[in-house]
Design a protein around this motif. Structure first.
Motif, mmCIF file in Angstrom:
data_model
loop_
_atom_site.group_PDB
_atom_site.id
_atom_site.type_symbol
_atom_site.label_atom_id
_atom_site.label_comp_id
_atom_site.label_asym_id
_atom_site.label_seq_id
_atom_site.Cartn_x
_atom_site.Cartn_y
_atom_site.Cartn_z
ATOM 1 N N LYS A 43 33.102 21.385 72.446
ATOM 2 C CA LYS A 43 34.148 22.345 72.071
ATOM 3 C C LYS A 43 33.669 23.780 71.908
ATOM 4 O O LYS A 43 34.319 24.599 71.271
ATOM 5 N N CYS A 44 32.533 24.093 72.496
ATOM 6 C CA CYS A 44 31.988 25.453 72.346
ATOM 7 C C CYS A 44 32.173 26.309 73.596
ATOM 8 O O CYS A 44 31.646 27.414 73.679
ATOM 9 N N GLY A 45 32.912 25.800 74.586
ATOM 10 C CA GLY A 45 33.156 26.606 75.785
ATOM 11 C C GLY A 45 32.573 25.999 77.057
ATOM 12 O O GLY A 45 32.433 26.677 78.080
ATOM 13 N N THR A 46 32.270 24.719 77.015
ATOM 14 C CA THR A 46 31.685 24.016 78.156
ATOM 15 C C THR A 46 32.485 24.210 79.442
ATOM 16 O O THR A 46 31.949 24.665 80.461
ATOM 17 N N ASN A 47 33.770 23.872 79.372
ATOM 18 C CA ASN A 47 34.573 23.900 80.600
ATOM 19 C C ASN A 47 34.800 25.311 81.124
ATOM 20 O O ASN A 47 34.925 25.518 82.325
ATOM 21 N N TRP A 48 34.815 26.231 80.223
ATOM 22 C CA TRP A 48 34.938 27.649 80.605
ATOM 23 C C TRP A 48 33.731 28.059 81.459
ATOM 24 O O TRP A 48 33.863 28.577 82.573
ATOM 25 N N ARG A 117 29.185 28.458 69.895
ATOM 26 C CA ARG A 117 30.436 28.973 69.300
ATOM 27 C C ARG A 117 30.311 28.818 67.787
ATOM 28 O O ARG A 117 29.592 27.924 67.314
ATOM 29 N N SER A 125 38.564 22.938 66.856
ATOM 30 C CA SER A 125 38.793 22.556 68.240
ATOM 31 C C SER A 125 38.479 21.068 68.446
ATOM 32 O O SER A 125 39.223 20.341 69.108
ATOM 33 N N THR A 214 38.873 32.776 85.774
ATOM 34 C CA THR A 214 38.419 31.981 84.628
ATOM 35 C C THR A 214 39.019 32.482 83.310
ATOM 36 O O THR A 214 38.515 32.164 82.244
ATOM 37 N N PHE A 216 41.684 32.456 80.292
ATOM 38 C CA PHE A 216 42.266 31.293 79.615
ATOM 39 C C PHE A 216 43.562 30.861 80.289
ATOM 40 O O PHE A 216 43.749 29.687 80.582
ATOM 41 N N PHE A 234 41.945 20.383 76.616
ATOM 42 C CA PHE A 234 40.804 21.229 76.967
ATOM 43 C C PHE A 234 41.118 22.714 76.835
ATOM 44 O O PHE A 234 40.233 23.519 76.607
ATOM 45 N N PHE A 235 42.399 23.069 76.997
ATOM 46 C CA PHE A 235 42.789 24.480 76.916
ATOM 47 C C PHE A 235 43.895 24.596 75.886
ATOM 48 O O PHE A 235 45.072 24.584 76.209
ATOM 49 N N ARG A 236 43.499 24.703 74.648
ATOM 50 C CA ARG A 236 44.456 24.646 73.545
ATOM 51 C C ARG A 236 44.889 26.052 73.175
ATOM 52 O O ARG A 236 45.990 26.477 73.476
ATOM 53 N N LYS A 237 44.004 26.803 72.512
ATOM 54 C CA LYS A 237 44.335 28.174 72.118
ATOM 55 C C LYS A 237 43.347 29.191 72.697
ATOM 56 O O LYS A 237 43.715 30.313 73.003
ATOM 57 N N GLY A 238 42.085 28.812 72.741
ATOM 58 C CA GLY A 238 41.068 29.695 73.300
ATOM 59 C C GLY A 238 40.865 30.973 72.505
ATOM 60 O O GLY A 238 40.625 32.031 73.072
HETATM 61 P P1 A3P Z 1 40.293 25.691 71.318
HETATM 62 O O1 A3P Z 1 40.487 24.233 71.032
HETATM 63 O O2 A3P Z 1 39.903 26.469 70.103
HETATM 64 O O3 A3P Z 1 41.458 26.287 72.027
HETATM 65 P P2 A3P Z 1 34.898 22.715 75.650
HETATM 66 O O4 A3P Z 1 35.184 23.110 77.048
HETATM 67 O O5 A3P Z 1 33.460 22.837 75.278
HETATM 68 O O6 A3P Z 1 35.497 21.383 75.343
HETATM 69 O O7 A3P Z 1 35.599 23.793 74.702
HETATM 70 C C1 A3P Z 1 37.003 23.832 74.565
HETATM 71 C C2 A3P Z 1 37.413 25.116 73.865
HETATM 72 O O8 A3P Z 1 37.197 26.234 74.734
HETATM 73 C C3 A3P Z 1 38.899 25.097 73.526
HETATM 74 O O9 A3P Z 1 39.036 25.831 72.316
HETATM 75 C C4 A3P Z 1 39.468 25.819 74.721
HETATM 76 O O10 A3P Z 1 40.753 26.347 74.530
HETATM 77 C C5 A3P Z 1 38.443 26.917 74.930
HETATM 78 N N1 A3P Z 1 38.490 27.502 76.272
HETATM 79 C C6 A3P Z 1 38.450 26.855 77.460
HETATM 80 N N2 A3P Z 1 38.552 27.712 78.477
HETATM 81 C C7 A3P Z 1 38.666 28.936 77.953
HETATM 82 C C8 A3P Z 1 38.811 30.247 78.505
HETATM 83 N N3 A3P Z 1 38.872 30.451 79.824
HETATM 84 N N4 A3P Z 1 38.893 31.292 77.638
HETATM 85 C C9 A3P Z 1 38.834 31.085 76.310
HETATM 86 N N5 A3P Z 1 38.690 29.878 75.722
HETATM 87 C C10 A3P Z 1 38.613 28.810 76.533
#
Ligand code: A3P
Length: 279
Positions: A43-48, A117, A125, A214, A216, A234-238
């Motif tokens: 939950k620290c920005g992996t998918n981003w 994060r 998250s 990329t 949000f 995976f994309f909740r609030k960001g």
């Molecule tokens: P929130 O739950 O606070 O919204 P991971 O990819 O490590 O699982 O991390 C998920 C967190 O990264 C989620 O946080 C998600 O919304 C946020 N996130 C994913 N893509 C993002 C982006 N492009 N910009 C900002 N935050 C992003």
């Protein structure tokens, strides 16, 4: 619900996704010199960052974005075997603590990007993620989840141990750190830093393309197209600071104490900018 998780060397992992067999096989995993690895606590920005690297590589190779499944500890032994067929540069990611990352990543010239994060937003998250993932147990309340988070009784163990262990590797030539908060507040600078470190040189114009692909909103939209509701997990609030909507005063102090004990004064602790994002 207990059997959704299993314990490996004192840390919990999701049983439908990881296995002991795979962890053991990873010990002899052969990294390549041109591999790119993203290391994160969940939950620290992996998918981003995964998406960022995929966009960078696709622009450099002038091809459609090909999305490999990069988590090294997910899947079966066959999944692991499949990685050997992938073209360079391979993009990998992992939530494993540094001691469990295959040694060869450090022995080769592979680049390792650690993404951090602040612990309070990561906890919130994670709580929401647990709620929306069928593969994870359900918590009756935030308060119950919080206790497990602070004690490291969640998937992948303690946030604080995770960061403290990485702190010992942070000066290595092939390791770099970025924070979720720096990406949120100064994305262009962080993108440039990532592209240079990852040996993926891009023009400013190309970096702008990566930036818009990329954001949000564009990632959330894309994910809703392919994963429907699960995309929301995976994309909740960001955002930065969502923790203020759910933490009690006491919980906030508990995290402050943990931070003080484990991370205050360390290099990664300093990079987290705790006073700014967690107070
Ligand atoms: P929130 O739950 O606070 O919204 P991971 O990819 O490590 O699982 O991390 C998920 C967190 O990264 C989620 O946080 C998600 O919304 C946020 N996130 C994913 N893509 C993002 C982006 N492009 N910009 C900002 N935050 C992003």
């Amino acid at each position: 619900a207990e059997d959704l998780l299993f314990n490996y060397k004192g840390v919990l992992y999701p049983s439908t996704i990881c296995s002991e067999e795979l962890f053991e096989a990873l010990e002899i995993f052969a990294a390549r010199d041109d591999d790119l690895l993203i290391a994160t606590y969940p939950k620290c920005g992996t998918n981003w960052v995964i998406q960022i690297l995929h966009e960078m590589v696709s622009i450099i190779k002038n091809q459609e974005t090909v999305f490999d499944h990069p988590m090294i500890e997910f899947g079966s032994l066959q999944t692991l075997e499949k990685h050997t067929e992938r073209l360079s540069p391979r993009i990998f990611s992992s939530h494993l603590k540094v001691q469990m990352i295959p040694k060869s990543f450090f022995e080769k010239k592979a680049k390792i990007l650690m993404v951090m994060r602040n612990p309070k937003d990561a906890a919130v998250s994670f709580f929401n993620f647990y709620k929306s993932m069928p593969a994870l147990p359900t918590y009756e309340s935030w308060n119950v989840f919080f206790k497990d988070f602070i004690n490291g009784n969640v998937c992948y163990g303690s946030y604080f141990d995770y960061v403290a262990e990485w702190d010992k590797h942070i000066d290595e030539e092939n390791v770099m750190v970025v924070t979720f908060e720096d990406m949120k507040t100064d994305f262009p600078t962080q993108l440039k830093k990532i592209s240079e470190f990852m040996r993926l040189p891009l023009t400013n114009e190309q970096l702008c393309t990566v930036e818009s692909r990329t954001s949000f909103t564009s990632m959330k939209e894309k994910s809703e197209d392919t994963h429907g509701k699960l995309g929301d997990a995976f994309f909740r609030k960001g955002q930065i600071g969502d923790w203020k909507n759910i933490f009690t005063e006491e919980q906030s102090k508990e995290v402050d104490e943990k931070f003080q004990q484990h991370l205050a004064g360390t290099k990664l602790g300093n990079l987290l900018n705790y006073a700014k994002y967690c107070k």
